[in-house]
Design a protein around this motif. Sequence first.
Motif, PDB file in Angstrom:
ATOM      1  N   ASN A 109     126.019  25.024  84.735  1.00 34.96           N
ATOM      2  CA  ASN A 109     124.536  25.302  84.533  1.00 34.96           C
ATOM      3  C   ASN A 109     123.937  26.389  84.432  1.00 34.96           C
TER       4      ASN A 109
ATOM      5  N   GLY B 200     121.496  23.030  77.358  1.00 33.83           N
ATOM      6  CA  GLY B 200     121.697  24.682  77.785  1.00 33.83           C
ATOM      7  C   GLY B 200     121.519  25.780  76.701  1.00 33.83           C
TER       8      GLY B 200
ATOM      9  N   SER C  17     121.925  18.653  80.536  1.00 30.94           N
ATOM     10  CA  SER C  17     121.240  19.070  80.894  1.00 30.94           C
ATOM     11  C   SER C  17     121.337  20.445  80.217  1.00 30.94           C
TER      12      SER C  17
ATOM     13  N   TYR D 100     119.243  26.820  84.633  1.00 33.65           N
ATOM     14  CA  TYR D 100     119.010  26.332  85.879  1.00 33.65           C
ATOM     15  C   TYR D 100     118.904  26.470  87.198  1.00 33.65           C
TER      16      TYR D 100
ATOM     17  N   ASN E 216     128.192  25.167  78.741  1.00 37.59           N
ATOM     18  CA  ASN E 216     126.777  26.607  78.221  1.00 37.59           C
ATOM     19  C   ASN E 216     127.768  27.240  79.460  1.00 37.59           C
TER      20      ASN E 216
ATOM     21  N   LEU F  93     119.206  19.915  88.881  1.00 36.64           N
ATOM     22  CA  LEU F  93     119.489  19.461  87.390  1.00 36.64           C
ATOM     23  C   LEU F  93     117.822  17.919  87.820  1.00 36.64           C
TER      24      LEU F  93
END
Length: 337
Positions: A269, A203, A201, A272, A31, A241
């Motif tokens: 990220n 994205g 995680s 987040y 991401n 995260l």
Amino acid sequence: MPVLISSIVTYSPAYTIVPTYECFNRCTYCNFRSDPGQSPWLTLAAAEDIYKGLQNEQVCEILILSGEVSPHSPQRAAWFQRIYDLCELALAMGFLPHTNAGLLRFAEMQKLKSVNVSMGLMLEQLTPALLKTVHRHAPSKLPELRLQQLEWAGELQIPFTTGLLLGIGETSDDWWETLAAITQIHQRYHHIQEVILQPHSPGTQQTFDAPPFDPHQLPAVIAKARQILASDITIQIPPNLVKDERWLLACIEAGARDLGGISPKDEVNPDYPHLQEQELREILQPAGWELVPRLPIYPQFDSWMSGELQAAVKQWRKTLTPVSILQGQGSKNLPIF
């Protein structure tokens, strides 16, 4: 009352500088990246303005985090020079640079050592199976090349951070094999400061269609990692995260002792947001943990640096090390600042 070392969790007051988002790798879970030619490079003038704005903010670490320009690209030399110049400027303006710019040549690492107190590269996972999936279009994700970078860092006496990305199609056995490989190299050179355990995680930019890594698994992974890794390697987790406060505390109880660089934005990220220092303190303190700032180089590595870098680090140690800890334990016993 002095703070006990066993109750300390650290973080780095940091700011991330991105020379360019363009990257010749196309990892499907990424991401961060943009296509080559689609991301303007950060100018030194723009970086200087950013650094000036940070000089009264108690930011010690400048993380130089860049997309990778192909080693075969005619732009490679200019890209590397921009990274070097950004580090040199950060150092001149009172900050401590730490570079993570993907795979580098031995000579590039050697040159960057003069303007960085530490460096890093995520191993992610060493299994070659991912070369057929998430790393199919990522030439620099060959496991043997990334392991070689850890070896070179040891040979050059560069304090180093590496880590695993969890939940990108690997198995649990792959985790243990990757951690064992890190320990094996560390036992030869004793240069690994931290190992990051980063849960995948999802994205908005990625094309990898997979759920997030279950954070409820993290404490068990951390506990096993603590058994595999050398005792002088710190385990780091990114608190943004691990959304559930209870599981963040469970990760710390399991053996994680560092929360990484805390800056305004998580560039890797971006979906987040970072939990900031006060938020983290409010989670940790009621459970008996003391959040303490650290530098991007641990004290046992100070002698590996040039005199200029040692002087800069010494000044920051005076600024960041809490008096109560020094009074209670003695700074020579603190491997974390």
